[in-house]
Design an enzyme around this catalytic site. Structure first.
Site, PDB file in Angstrom:
ATOM      1  N   GLY A  97       0.814  -1.215   0.000  1.00 50.10           N
ATOM      2  CA  GLY A  97       0.000   0.000   0.000  1.00 50.10           C
ATOM      3  C   GLY A  97       0.841   1.255   0.000  1.00 50.10           C
ATOM      4  O   GLY A  97       0.557   2.210  -0.706  1.00 50.10           O
ATOM      5  N   PHE A  98       1.892   1.279   0.842  1.00 49.02           N
ATOM      6  CA  PHE A  98       2.795   2.437   0.959  1.00 49.02           C
ATOM      7  C   PHE A  98       2.018   3.721   1.229  1.00 49.02           C
ATOM      8  O   PHE A  98       2.429   4.800   0.823  1.00 49.02           O
ATOM      9  CB  PHE A  98       3.653   2.578  -0.294  1.00 49.02           C
ATOM     10  N   GLY A 119       1.780  -6.502   4.108  1.00 45.43           N
ATOM     11  CA  GLY A 119       3.038  -7.062   3.638  1.00 45.43           C
ATOM     12  C   GLY A 119       4.181  -6.805   4.588  1.00 45.43           C
ATOM     13  O   GLY A 119       5.318  -7.177   4.323  1.00 45.43           O
ATOM     14  N   ASN A 158      10.718  -8.698  15.397  1.00 42.76           N
ATOM     15  CA  ASN A 158      11.115  -9.838  14.565  1.00 42.76           C
ATOM     16  C   ASN A 158      12.244  -9.368  13.661  1.00 42.76           C
ATOM     17  O   ASN A 158      11.998  -8.603  12.713  1.00 42.76           O
ATOM     18  CB  ASN A 158       9.934 -10.341  13.736  1.00 42.76           C
ATOM     19  N   GLY A 173       8.563   0.991   9.723  1.00 47.05           N
ATOM     20  CA  GLY A 173       8.114   0.808   8.352  1.00 47.05           C
ATOM     21  C   GLY A 173       8.524   1.918   7.414  1.00 47.05           C
ATOM     22  O   GLY A 173       8.604   1.713   6.201  1.00 47.05           O
ATOM     23  N   GLU A 174       8.785   3.115   7.949  1.00 48.72           N
ATOM     24  CA  GLU A 174       9.028   4.263   7.076  1.00 48.72           C
ATOM     25  C   GLU A 174      10.420   4.883   7.204  1.00 48.72           C
ATOM     26  O   GLU A 174      10.889   5.529   6.267  1.00 48.72           O
ATOM     27  CB  GLU A 174       7.949   5.325   7.333  1.00 48.72           C
TER      28      GLU A 174
END
Length: 703
Positions: A238-239, A468, A589, A662-663
């Site tokens: 998606g981003f 994802g 993780n 994530g970013e």
């Protein structure tokens, strides 16, 4: 804050959904099984501004297999049409080229697409404005920038400090339109039936948040949230573009409303995604850095011009990071928007922080050159002891450690600071560095349910999303530690509005927000039911209010190191090595964390060298509407990309000791590439992407 004692956390557990995805058995939105579906294909405006005068659907309706045709003249009326992007087919106005003005429903996707091409539309065309310029006459100051920052700040006297400075860097940096382009196109299935006299709607959607889809769309159709059931267990990327519903979701619900209970499937084409699902706004950024001869900053100015849409405002927070990244007694930031006849911009991975840090970190490299300082040393000299904007202490600021660790691992020293002097055969070689930061965010309103079942198994439910990123796996690990059981004993359920509410997967906030809810539920479960619960024992709990922002500034940090090779004859650019070192708290993780970081770094390299959507000002549309003309980094471009992180725990932010990751991988990566290209060639490119034509004329020996 009481932290979890990690057992599963910190373990590189293989993805729970990995086998299903690689074998093709994980159902994405368009692949969900429904009985006898119909298929929908949109009709889009072919002018950039004006009115629809007439739509002749005769030929489309005559095609065998066509079931329905929607137009601006006969579409269902919306109960709430206040959202300018989503309130489609409610009037005859055209606000941008590609806007949805109709749709064809048919027995197959091929029939629907063919018939949509037979709809004949007449327009009353008006002059349009789609070009962003730094002196656009319509520039204005928004009330706030995403999500709720003040648009401007002004501390001290930047002009006086600049006038008195020994060294001043004052330059304009630009970034183009960029599109998210997740691998899975935006898609949905909508089915509208009536039960007991009331609508009951089911929607499979490719989304970063099922609850935000329900919350947004239910009022538009005049139904209660509980009447709209949204399901999204698997999402193919998606981003940011899937962080909220878009107009195609509304079109699918309209078509389903008229389909007599039949499910309607819609998958956007790659070309349609360039007009309908958001993009990163282009930016024109002026950065001024003033410093003494020792490189210590005395003034920072970051002024941004970007675009929004006439139909709905979206203001990106491009200059916000410059308010807190480096110490300076004087600073000014501003954001100005031009409302153009274009689609609405939206989130794209690290919106604001990504393009803003590109400009500021290239400017820092230019300041290092002007001061004859190593660029790492320059950044260290400008480390702030506390947040320069708020004065709050950091929950943990480890940028200097990232710089030192990266420099050692990358082999930064000895480095000749002179550009264009290192060479291997036909290739000029350079190295570059850039810093990165991204805020730690925790979203409110997250709850989780835990139920004890047979054979010592726990069902953990929360309406979170895995786009994802590894949510299926990371939340399972968090739950296992919180319940003090093995990972195999946890059955996680996500991606469904029938589950307890969860915030959107955005702002690198997911694991913090959802994980905190699961920990709260697990702790309450043990308090309610003890260590030996009865089968069927259940607890629902909400994550406690996160008050850490009242006491600390929470940020992740990172340092990017890049080696660039530039062909001395052709200007071709290759990136054989990238290294990122990050401070992101405890790794939930390591396997999925590394994947996220190198994915962001690769996307940053792609931003630096390839990505550019080109809008034709004559007609108002993006002409680079596929992955052949909109270039992204491919396997051949990605050689040795590595990401590591400090061994640390953030014991203030959440009970897992982690921060979002994530970013931050994309933040600063493009700047490091640009700085490495400069070091290789002596050519400073300030306008992304850095294509060979921009460096060729300035290569050594060509003057």
């Amino acid at each position: 804050m009481t932290l979890l004692a990690p057992h599963a956390i910190g373990t590189p557990v293989a993805r729970k959904d990995g086998r299903a995805k690689v074998t093709g058995t994980a159902p994405y939105a368009f692949e969900q099984h429904v009985v006898g579906p119909a298929y929908l294909h949109p009709v889009q405006a072919t002018i950039a501004r004006g009115r629809v005068v007439a739509m002749d659907v005769t030929a489309a309706r005559a095609v065998p297999g066509v079931l329905d045709v929607l137009t601006v003249f006969d579409a269902p009326r919306l109960a709430d049409a206040s959202d300018g992007e989503l309130a489609i087919l409610q009037d005859d106005r055209v606000h941008f080229r590609g806007q949805l003005i109709g749709g064809v429903v048919a027995e197959t996707a091929e029939i629907a697409r063919n018939a949509a091409g037979l709809v004949r539309t007449e327009y009353a065309e008006e002059s349009h404005d789609v070009e962003l310029t730094g002196n656009h006459p319509g520039l204005y100051t928004p009330e706030s920038v995403n999500p709720s920052f003040p648009p401007d700040t002004d501390d001290g006297d930047v002009d006086a400090a600049s006038a008195a400075a020994d060294v001043v860097v004052d330059a304009i940096y630009t970034t183009p339109i960029e599109h998210n382009n997740p691998m899975e196109p935006h898609a949905c299935i909508a089915q509208w039936v009536v039960r007991d006299g009331l609508p009951a709607i089911t929607m499979f959607d490719s989304t970063q948040g099922v609850h935000v889809v329900r919350k947004t769309l239910a009022p538009m159709f005049g139904v209660e949230p509980g009447q709209l059931h949204v399901i999204s267990p698997h999402v193919g990327g998606g981003f940011g573009s899937k962080g909220a519903p878009h107009a195609h979701d509304v079109l699918a619900l309209m078509a389903a409303q008229r389909a007599g209970g039949r499910a309607v499937k819609l998958a956007l084409t790659r070309q349609q995604m360039f007009a309908l699902v958001g993009y990163r706004t282009p930016t024109i950024q002026r950065v001024r850095l003033a410093a003494g001869k020792d490189g210590r900053l005395t003034a920072i100015v970051h002024d941004v011009v970007e675009q929004t849409s006439t139909v709905k405002e979206f203001a990106e927070q491009t200059a916000v990071t410059s308010r807190k990244m480096y110490a300076s007694p004087n600073r000014r930031t501003s954001h100005r928007l031009a409302a153009l006849d274009v689609p609405v911009p939206f989130w794209m991975r690290a919106p604001g922080e990504c393009p803003g840090t590109y400009a500021s970190e290239v400017a820092m490299d230019e300041l290092a050159v002007a001061c004859d300082l190593d660029p790492i040393e320059l950044r260290i000299r400008n480390e702030p002891e506390v947040d320069p904007e708020s004065g709050k202490p950091w929950s943990g600021r480890h940028l200097v450690e990232c710089m030192h660790a990266g420099a050692q691992r990358f082999g930064w020293a000895p480095r000749d600071s002179r550009p264009g002097v290192r060479r291997s055969g036909d290739w000029l070689i350079g190295t570059g560095v850039a810093a990165a930061t991204y805020p730690g965010m925790a979203m409110p309103g997250n709850s989780a349910r835990i139920t004890y079942g047979a054979a010592g198994r726990y069902t953990v439910q929360i309406g979170a999303a895995d786009i994802g990123t590894g949510t299926w796996t990371a939340l399972t690990q968090i739950a296992a530690d919180a319940l003090d059981c093995g990972v195999a004993a946890v059955d996680l359920q996500i991606g469904d509005t029938d589950l307890p509410p969860a915030s959107v997967a955005g702002g690198s906030s997911g694991i913090t927000s959802w994980g905190s809810a699961i920990v709260a539920a697990a702790r309450q479960f043990r308090g309610d039911h003890g260590e030996n619960p009865a089968e069927g024992a259940t607890t629902v709990a909400e994550a406690p209010e996160n008050s850490v922002a009242d006491r600390f500034t929470v940020q992740s940090f990172g340092a990017h190191f890049v080696e660039a090779h530039v062909n001395a004859d052709t200007g071709e650019i290759r990136i054989p090595r990238m290294l990122g070192v990050f401070s992101v708290g405890r790794a939930i993780n390591p396997r999925t964390l590394r994947s996220q970081l190198i994915g962001g770094m690769t996307m940053g390299m792609s931003m630096a060298l390839h990505e550019e959507s080109v809008r034709d000002p004559r007609f108002g549309h993006v002409v680079t509407q596929d992955l052949a003309s909109y270039h992204i980094s491919a396997h051949a471009d990605v050689a040795d990309v590595d990401a590591i992180w400090l061994d640390e725990v953030d014991d203030e932010f959440n009970p897992m000791g982690s921060r979002g990751a994530g970013e931050i991988g994309i933040v600063g990566a493009a700047a490091a590439v640009v700085n490495a290209v400069y070091h290789a060639t002596g050519v400073r490119v300030r306008d992304l992407p850095v294509t060979l034509d921009k460096v060729l004329a300035g290569l050594p020996g060509r003057h």
